[in-house]
Design an enzyme around this catalytic site. Structure first.
Site, PDB file in Angstrom:
ATOM      1  N   TRP A   1     -29.829   4.053  -6.128  1.00 34.20           N
ATOM      2  CA  TRP A   1     -30.057   3.981  -7.583  1.00 34.20           C
ATOM      3  C   TRP A   1     -31.543   4.240  -7.825  1.00 34.20           C
ATOM      4  CZ3 TRP A   1     -33.129   0.293 -10.308  1.00 34.20           C
ATOM      5  CH2 TRP A   1     -33.212   0.586 -11.673  1.00 34.20           C
TER       6      TRP A   1
ATOM      7  N   LYS B   1     -27.116   5.757 -14.399  1.00 32.66           N
ATOM      8  CA  LYS B   1     -27.478   4.813 -15.453  1.00 32.66           C
ATOM      9  C   LYS B   1     -27.735   5.582 -16.742  1.00 32.66           C
ATOM     10  CE  LYS B   1     -30.311   0.696 -16.187  1.00 32.66           C
ATOM     11  NZ  LYS B   1     -31.174  -0.291 -15.551  1.00 32.66           N
TER      12      LYS B   1
HETATM   13  C1  RNT Z   1     -30.165  -1.278 -11.998  1.00 33.50           C
HETATM   14  C2  RNT Z   1     -29.008  -0.988 -11.116  1.00 33.50           C
HETATM   15  C3  RNT Z   1     -29.171  -1.342  -9.672  1.00 33.50           C
HETATM   16  C4  RNT Z   1     -29.955  -2.612  -9.463  1.00 33.50           C
HETATM   17  C5  RNT Z   1     -30.047  -3.026  -8.016  1.00 33.50           C
HETATM   18  C6  RNT Z   1     -31.021  -4.115  -7.800  1.00 33.50           C
HETATM   19  O1  RNT Z   1     -29.925  -1.021 -13.314  1.00 33.50           O
HETATM   20  O2  RNT Z   1     -27.877  -1.592 -11.636  1.00 33.50           O
HETATM   21  O3  RNT Z   1     -27.947  -1.391  -9.059  1.00 33.50           O
HETATM   22  O4  RNT Z   1     -29.448  -3.658 -10.212  1.00 33.50           O
HETATM   23  O5  RNT Z   1     -30.323  -1.926  -7.243  1.00 33.50           O
END
Ligand code: RNT
Ligand code: ZN
Length: 420
Positions: free
Chosen positions: A186, A229
Site C-alpha cells: 500500500w 485507496k
Molecule cells: C492505509 C491502508 C493500509 C494501512 C496499513 C498500516 O489507508 O489501509 O493498509 O492501514 O498499511
C-alpha cells in the site's frame, strides 16, 4: 452463562437450524479453519520500532491517546498474546516492516530477514502464521507526499530497494512457518489539490512496482498483494494507487488484489466487488475495516457491510481464495479490546453466513421465488446464532459473551497502566 447453560442453549439452537437444513456442527468446523490475519498496528497506533518515538510523519494518521500503548516488540507481543487468548481459533499476525525487532540501527532500505528473527521465533512458539507489509510512510524519504511515484529517481530507488527487501523478508517468514506469507503493498502517494498530470505519477508507480516484483519468488512462501485507496489526509484530491490502477496492475501482473473496506466512496461497498474480482483475479485479500468519514480506521462492528462481506465469501465459495485481514487503529480505546472486538465480530459475521441455507436460497432465486428469498433472509436474522457462537467460544476455551472484558480490564490494571 455457565457451561451447562451454554451447552443447552446450543442444543436448542442446533435443532432450530436443523429444521431449515443447517448443520451447526459443520458450520463450526468450517469456522474453526478460517484464519484471520490480525494487524499488529492496532497495538501501538501504527508507530512501529524503526525510530525510538515511532512518529507518524506522513501518509497515515491515527488519533487518540489512550494509555498503555506498546513501546517495544516485547510489549507488543505480550499484548498480542493477551488478545489471541480471547479470540477463538488459531490465526495469523500481520506485521509491517517498521515493526522490526533488532538492536542494530537499520533503515528501511537495509532491512533483512535477520531483523525479524524474533518475530518468527515467537510465531513458531505461538502457532500463528505471519503476513507482511513494506512500509511506505512515516519516513523522511517520503518526499512531497510521494514515494514510489516521486519524480526524483533517488527517492524512488530508495523505496524500490525497500520493496525488494520486504519481499525477501516475507519469503523468509513463509518458508520458516510453512505457510504463505502475504506481502501487501500500500503506497499513500497522492496530492492535496487537483493535479494537472494524473498519468505520469501512475506510470512511475507502475514502473517502480514492476522493478520491485522483477524477481520471481517461491509462491509457496510468499505472494504479493496490492492495495488501492481513494483518498487520504493530505491526499484529498488524488491518490496515485487508485482502485482502477491496482485492478489493472493486479490483473496484468498476476498479483492478488487487496480491498480495504474503507478505501472507496462513502456509499460504495467492497462486498459487491468480491464476486467480480473472483472471476478474474489471482485471489483476494481483504482489509476488513470500518470507514467513518475520512478513513478506514474504526474498529469493525457488526454492521450490514461486515455481514455482507461474510455472506459474499460464503455464498460464492470464496473462503479458500481470500485472505481475511483486519485493518483499523483506534487509539481512543483499550487496544487489546479493539483487537478482540474487531476479530470476534469478523468471525461472528462469518458464522452467521455459514449458518445460512445457501443452496435453498439460491434455488429460490433461480426459480424466481423472490417472495421466499425475502421471507427466509428476514426470518434468518432472528435465528439464535449467538448460542452457536457461545458454544464455539466454549469449545475453544476462550471467554464467552462479555467475559473477555474482565480479562482485558484486569490486564490493563496489571500491565498496561504500568507503562509510561
Ligand atoms: C492505509 C491502508 C493500509 C494501512 C496499513 C498500516 O489507508 O489501509 O493498509 O492501514 O498499511
Ligand atoms: Zn488497509
Amino acid at each position: 452463562m455457565n457451561e451447562l447453560q451454554i451447552k443447552q442453549a446450543y442444543q436448542v439452537a442446533k435443532e432450530r437450524y436443523a429444521a431449515i437444513g443447517i448443520n451447526t456442527d459443520n458450520a463450526l468446523e468450517r469456522l474453526q479453519n478460517i484464519k484471520i490475519s490480525v494487524h499488529c498496528w492496532q497495538g501501538d497506533d501504527v508507530r512501529g520500532f524503526l525510530t525510538p518515538d515511532g512518529e507518524l510523519t506522513g501518509g497515515i494518521m491515527s488519533t487518540g491517546n489512550y494509555p498503555g500503548t506498546a513501546k517495544t516488540p516485547d510489549q507488543l507481543r505480550q499484548d498480542l498474546e493477551k488478545a489471541y487468548s480471547l479470540i477463538p481459533g488459531r490465526h495469523k499476525l500481520n506485521l509491517h516492516a517498521i515493526y522490526l525487532d533488532t538492536d542494530e540501527k537499520v533503515d528501511l532500505n537495509q532491512i533483512e530477514p535477520k531483523h525479524f528473527e524474533k518475530w518468527v521465533a515467537w510465531a513458531k512458539e505461538q502457532g500463528v502464521g505471519l503476513d507482511f507489509n513494506p512500509t511506505f510512510f512515516s519516513h523522511p524519504m517520503m518526499k512531497d507526499g510521494l514515494t514510489l511515484s516521486h519524480p526524483d529517481k533517488e527517492v524512488r530507488d530508495y523505496w524500490i530497494e525497500h520493496g525488494k527487501r520486504s519481499r525477501k523478508i516475507a519469503a523468509y517468514m513463509g518458508r520458516e512457518l510453512n505457510q504463505v506469507c502475504y506481502n501487501n503493498f500500500w503506497v499513500p502517494d497522492g496530492y492535496k489539490d487537483n493535479p494537472i498530470d494524473r498519468l505520469t505519477p501512475r506510470k512511475r508507480l507502475m514502473e517502480s512496482l514492476d522493478e520491485i516484483f522483477s524477481e520471481q519468488l517461491d509462491e509457496a512462501c510468499t505472494q504479493d498483494t496490492v492495495e488501492s485507496k481513494l483518498f487520504g489526509i493530505g491526499a484529498e484530491a488524488y491518490t496515485v494507487g487508485s482502485h482502477e490502477f491496482y485492478m489493472g496492475y493486479g490483473l496484468t501482473r498476476d498479483k492478488m488484489i487487496l480491498l480495504d473496506a474503507g478505501h472507496f466512496h462513502p456509499t460504495e461497498v467492497i462486498s459487491n466487488k468480491l464476486s467480480s474480482l473472483a472471476l478474474f483475479g489471482k485471489g483476494l485479500m481483504l482489509h476488513v475495516s470500518r470507514p467513518v468519514r475520512w478513513d478506514s480506521d474504526h474498529v469493525v462492528i457488526m454492521d450490514d457491510e461486515l455481514q455482507d462481506i461474510a455472506k459474499e465469501l460464503v455464498r460464492n465459495d470464496l473462503l479458500d481464495k481470500t485472505v481475511i485481514g483486519l485493518d483499523f487503529f483506534d487509539a481512543t480505546i483499550n487496544r487489546i479490546a479493539a483487537w478482540v472486538i474487531g476479530s470476534r465480530n469478523t468471525q461472528k459475521a462469518l458464522l452467521k453466513a455459514l449458518l445460512e441455507p445457501t443452496a435453498d436460497l439460491k434455488a429460490m432465486e433461480n426459480h424466481f421465488d423472490f417472495t421466499g428469498r425475502l421471507a427466509y433472509t428476514e426470518e434468518l436474522k432472528d435465528f439464535p446464532y449467538a448460542d452457536v457462537w457461545n458454544y464455539f467460544c466454549l469449545q475453544n476455551k476462550v471467554p464467552v459473551g462479555l467475559d473477555w472484558l474482565d480479562d482485558v480490564r484486569q490486564y490493563e490494571k496489571e500491565v498496561l497502566s504500568k507503562r509510561n
